[in-house]
Design a protein around this motif. Structure first.
Motif, PDB file in Angstrom:
ATOM      1  N   ALA A 165     -20.851  16.703  16.994  1.00 42.67           N
ATOM      2  CA  ALA A 165     -20.045  15.951  16.036  1.00 42.67           C
ATOM      3  C   ALA A 165     -19.910  14.516  16.494  1.00 42.67           C
ATOM      4  O   ALA A 165     -20.099  13.587  15.716  1.00 42.67           O
ATOM      5  CB  ALA A 165     -18.673  16.604  15.884  1.00 42.67           C
ATOM      6  N   SER A 166     -19.591  14.307  17.769  1.00 39.38           N
ATOM      7  CA  SER A 166     -19.412  12.937  18.257  1.00 39.38           C
ATOM      8  C   SER A 166     -19.530  12.903  19.765  1.00 39.38           C
ATOM      9  O   SER A 166     -19.463  13.926  20.444  1.00 39.38           O
ATOM     10  CB  SER A 166     -18.040  12.402  17.837  1.00 39.38           C
ATOM     11  N   ILE A 167     -19.709  11.683  20.265  1.00 38.99           N
ATOM     12  CA  ILE A 167     -19.793  11.462  21.702  1.00 38.99           C
ATOM     13  C   ILE A 167     -18.668  10.504  22.072  1.00 38.99           C
ATOM     14  O   ILE A 167     -18.490   9.476  21.421  1.00 38.99           O
ATOM     15  CB  ILE A 167     -21.160  10.844  22.068  1.00 38.99           C
ATOM     16  N   ASP A 168     -17.897  10.868  23.099  1.00 36.99           N
ATOM     17  CA  ASP A 168     -16.816   9.993  23.555  1.00 36.99           C
ATOM     18  C   ASP A 168     -17.225   9.398  24.897  1.00 36.99           C
ATOM     19  O   ASP A 168     -17.084  10.040  25.942  1.00 36.99           O
ATOM     20  CB  ASP A 168     -15.532  10.813  23.677  1.00 36.99           C
ATOM     21  N   PRO A 169     -17.739   8.151  24.892  1.00 36.47           N
ATOM     22  CA  PRO A 169     -18.272   7.579  26.137  1.00 36.47           C
ATOM     23  C   PRO A 169     -17.169   7.210  27.127  1.00 36.47           C
ATOM     24  O   PRO A 169     -17.461   6.994  28.303  1.00 36.47           O
ATOM     25  CB  PRO A 169     -19.030   6.331  25.661  1.00 36.47           C
ATOM     26  N   VAL A 170     -15.908   7.108  26.662  1.00 29.70           N
ATOM     27  CA  VAL A 170     -14.816   6.775  27.586  1.00 29.70           C
ATOM     28  C   VAL A 170     -14.397   8.022  28.358  1.00 29.70           C
ATOM     29  O   VAL A 170     -14.356   8.041  29.593  1.00 29.70           O
ATOM     30  CB  VAL A 170     -13.620   6.173  26.805  1.00 29.70           C
ATOM     31  N   GLN A 171     -14.142   9.113  27.628  1.00 26.32           N
ATOM     32  CA  GLN A 171     -13.789  10.369  28.283  1.00 26.32           C
ATOM     33  C   GLN A 171     -15.025  11.070  28.860  1.00 26.32           C
ATOM     34  O   GLN A 171     -14.893  12.034  29.616  1.00 26.32           O
ATOM     35  CB  GLN A 171     -13.116  11.331  27.287  1.00 26.32           C
TER      36      GLN A 171
END
Lengths: 444, 444
Positions: free
Chosen positions: A86-92
């Protein structure tokens, strides 16, 4: 995987996509001290160069699709997961899947590939299906076979002719292979099986917007390919732009002369590719750039600017090849390039784990090949001894063995060779199975 | 077909359905002075005895499906038509298809076959798919493979166990073959490929309402089959009636003890068959009788009462076998019977054309066989030297060669043999392709 008590936690690698790029990256990390989660939204690696054979009933789907899980059953550091990202969270540093799964990563390789593009005219998709997945191939197979069936039932000569007009849009390798195979089906496979129509009367048109087919090839090979197609009975029309498509045909603007209408009930789209939408979402989250085709612009080592822990490979990457002493050159969207990028990204992960600097990607171009039906093809090889070009029957043989060689899995190779041998001698195509006989969509 | 100028018009034969009955009837009319129109709503003859192999990813669809058109390409008196029959008008002697086609006939053979029946509980179909068509097989394959995938993703132990519980309803040959194969997939094919679950922990249950599995077999063979299933790890529960099915499991009433609930996310229906609805419509139009399963009661020569020009054969017919000096006995719904009826109906058409009386149908029972996984089976043969029964490995081998022998087409035979040889030695199932990963339907 659990790690031995007392040892340092192993680096977590997430790889998105099990096409050529993701597959090679996973294999290349075989002995690395990492745990890999390989996520794909299908359960199989698809050998896309032969997908047109499934679409034209020459091969069954399992012959070119290998279960991902089975491919990596013996590589203990791989967990294979059937899920859609669904999505990529580059911060977490986590990947979210659509079924609420969360995959934390230390290193991420995004190899989500490409899909077909209608250049902003998505409404054409219903009338001119493209060829990227097995479902696409089944849909094209269905339309091609049902067009002949509908022609056999149709009593009006004009409408019958419309059913027997097949138009392939796009003169790249897929379009050329599709058109050549359709011509063989009409002229060699089906004759004698119908009582009211003569399938050999079918028209197969190949439309290409640019001045020649197989643009990635040298000009003389493009010319030879066009000649071989014409010999098979394909009407090759270069310099022809499609301006609209509907359920009954399409409008064409040629380079010279007046625009015209082509009546056809079976149109196949082999014209444009666009990167997976995941590229754009990833770029938004990381501040990376995307090009017009939606591909993510990567650093020389295939990582994202400011995110050395994220690499993008394959058709999703706008990458350049770095050869010392030369200008960086764009990497083409072909499967050998995707494989090489997958291996390079994996190697760079290993270098980073060791505290070594990463290396820029260098694409090794071994050449280009395409087939045109049962006996013809064009080959343009780059060898240590220079460039080798040939065409016709030897090119077809070379193409065949190259493709069978690169097929995943011993079993698939034998099956495909057997299928082709039997198709070659009998001129038959055995996978002529249609399970849904609903007619193609109409305007209404 | 046009007939030579001056000759009498040839009799028009319409055959509905290209299963075993329709196929044999068409072949038997090869040299008859008739024009045949063979109508089917799919484009292929399906070798149904091996359909469970497609459902369990052992074979690809094209391996057991032969294009009808191709089968009869050399039989010049056959016109093959892909169409669905809407109705039959016995007064005008025409068949109407759903796409407005009209087929006049002098002789009609109806071989439309059977579908699965939920005994009036059609709402169960979404939760427990049956196995009659290739699309059914793909759906079951999808559910079985995705159940293991979902179990791998599921972290709750109870829900994980539900995904790993497979229930087959119905202990006839299809149910026995499905359950045995599922057990092998869980215990032999998949282990080693998952990281979080052990597929060998999967439960496979076979529920049968009557006191024993394989009711058409002698009792001792039923007993042996049940024992072989248990050895493979199948929980065989005879005397167990299913009273409801939903997305999360089913309710069972055993012959003894209290009703109970079985939680399962993958339920397969192999319990009931019902004749094609065309039978009931035909009976209404002709005044013929249908039995409880919707089969049309036929005369001794397989024609309809008052309509000698209409024959019904195969699973759609409630027929009796006429052996001189014996009571007429019901003909079972098996493929050899369908073939024999198809041939008999064709022969009776030829007799009528010659002005000869028709002959009553006589069913020759060569026996019964079923397989239980890779190495086991039961065989009950009727030979000129008496009855021969055997089980275990020899029965499995016999089953295999019998099925391959009866497969249509030389090519299919080789493909199936090769697939089985490779599956046998590798314990793998190569057709593990799922193209749609939408989860199974839920109650909501």
């Amino acid at each position: 995987m659990a790690h031995p008590a007392g040892s340092a936690p192993r680096a977590q690698v997430v790889i998105i996509g099990c096409g050529f790029g993701g597959l090679e990256a996973t294999k290349a990390l075989c002995d690395a001290p990492v745990d890999i989660t390989l996520v794909d939204r299908t359960n199989h690696h698809l050998f896309q160069p032969l997908l047109y054979q499934v679409a034209t009933a020459g091969l069954s789907a399992p012959a070119i699709a290998a279960p991902v899980r089975h491919l990596f059953r013996k590589q203990a550091n791989v967990t294979s997961l059937l899920a859609e990202v669904a999505s990529i969270d580059p911060v977490q540093r986590v990947v979210h899947t659509t079924d609420d799964g969360t995959l934390p990563y230390d290193h991420l390789i995004v190899a989500a590939g490409a899909t077909h593009s209608y250049f902003g005219r998505d409404e054409w998709a219903r009338f001119a299906p493209g060829l990227k997945t097995l479902d696409d191939a089944f849909e094209i197979r269905r339309r091609v076979l049902l067009a002949f069936e509908s022609a056999e039932k149709e009593r009006d000569p004009q409408r019958r002719a419309d059913w027997l007009t097949f138009v392939v849009i796009g003169g790249g390798p897929t379009g050329v292979e599709m058109a050549g195979t359709l011509a063989e089906i009409a002229r060699q496979t089906l004759p004698g099986e119908f009582r009211r129509i003569d399938p050999a009367q079918a028209r197969i048109l190949l439309l290409e917007g640019s001045p020649r087919v197989l643009q990635a090839m040298p000009e003389d090979l493009s010319e030879k390919a066009a000649r071989q197609l014409r010999k098979l009975g394909v009407e090759v029309r270069t310099g022809s732009r499609v301006t609209s498509i509907d359920a009954h045909g399409l409008d064409v603007t040629p380079a010279e002369g007046a625009p015209y209408r082509l009546a056809s009930r079976c149109v196949i789209w082999a014209a444009g590719v666009a990167a997976s939408p995941l590229g754009r979402r990833l770029a938004e989250a990381t501040g990376a750039q995307v090009d017009r085709a939606g591909r993510v612009t990567v650093e020389p080592d295939l990582s994202l600017p400011g995110h050395p822990e994220i690499s993008v490979v394959g058709d999703l990457a706008a990458a350049r090849s770095h050869v010392p002493g030369k200008e960086p050159a764009p990497v083409p969207g072909v499967s050998p390039a995707a494989k090489q990028m997958g291996r390079a990204a994996a190697t760079n992960i290993v270098r980073r784990l060791r505290g070594e600097p990463t290396e820029p990607f260098r694409y090794r171009d071994y050449g280009n090949l395409a087939t045109i039906g049962r006996n013809a093809g064009v080959v343009d090889l780059t060898t240590p001894f220079g460039r080798v070009k040939f065409s016709g029957y030897p090119a077809w043989l070379f193409w065949l063995f190259a493709h069978v060689y690169f097929l995943i899995g011993f079993r698939n190779r034998i099956v495909v060779l057997f299928d082709w041998a039997s198709a070659y001698w009998s001129r038959q195509r055995y996978a002529r199975v249609v399970t849904d006989i609903e007619p193609a969509p109409t305007d209404g």
